[in-house]
Design a protein around this motif. Sequence first.
Motif: not given
Length: 388
Positions: A149-159, A304-311
Amino acid sequence: MAEAVVEDQDPFRCCICLEPLRDPVTIPCGHNYCMDCISGCWDQESQKGELFSCPLCRETFSPRPVLKKNTMLAELVSQMRKSSRSPIASPPSPLALYAEPEDVECDFCSEKKLKAVKSCLVCLLSLCQTHVEPHYNVPALKSHKLVQASRHLQQKICSQHDRLIEVFCRTDQKCICMLCIMDEHKGHETVSAAAERKDKETDLGKTRTKFLQRIKKREKERQTIQEAVASYQRSAQEAEHHSEKIFKEFLQTVERRRSEVKELIRAQQKAAVKDAEDVLEKLEQELAELRRGHAEWEKLSLEEDHVHFLQSFQVLRSSELKPSPSFSLSPHKSFNDLNKSLSALKSEVDDLCKKNMINISGQVASVEIIVPQEPKTREDKLREKYRH
């Protein structure tokens, strides 16, 4: 009637919450319950009297039995969970499932939100233990990718393409999806998010080191200034006492001069200490900002979340360490020269005092603890270059 209930009872399921046992306990009559469930049941009975009963066979106990976790039964339930095709039912107590402020809420729950246990990257939803079940049982949903479960779900998807972001474009320095590689990022240098994070972690470590070095430097400067202020104050007090001793031996004609010197010392001491305290306050503020910045980089290093880390890295990278002022410190300044001048005045007359007051005032003003030196800008350096 109770016997019929006992016969139909699943030994691995709590008869209070009707869910698989969680932290199972065995009470004296031999029946098993979730620790939270039987504790809650007995908490209600304690308000009525001192007898506590088994909800199944109604056998009573007094005093209240001490509950201990049945480790063997807990292991059996754990093995059942692992061997099941889908996660075994939710934890026993609904109260334990309600989402707290720090938890991710289930998007399917309509009333009281339960805590989400999984997020679906296809449905773009976070699901509690109950609502995630179809993803394990419905064939059309089994192919969906589930993550924690992630709070950053929308940030993982390409708009643009509604696809999972799992690639990093080094050319444009941004996270993209696989379709982006064939579209606007075609021909760009791209790597996986995990590979880019590995490279960025090197920069992160260097930045954290810079913060730590700056913190240590400023802490040392703070300690040095504090020691200098203490020494300065002692010297100022000694100078004040010395001037008192000298001027008390003067005749009435030099009384006014004595007061002037005393006021000069006190005024300079107050001004110099105030300047030092202002610098210390700025140092404290800078240290707080440095620690806060270091904490943010430290927190990012554990992400641990690569995408959130990079953003998040891109955001934090934009706030690089800014130049800060340095200070010229004079920790051993004292009023010794002033004391010598005052001693010389002992045998002088009032006219000599008048001549020396200018000299005394200059000596008092020169006893400073620190002189702030603001960092030079590029324009200042160019100006100095052409001046010479």
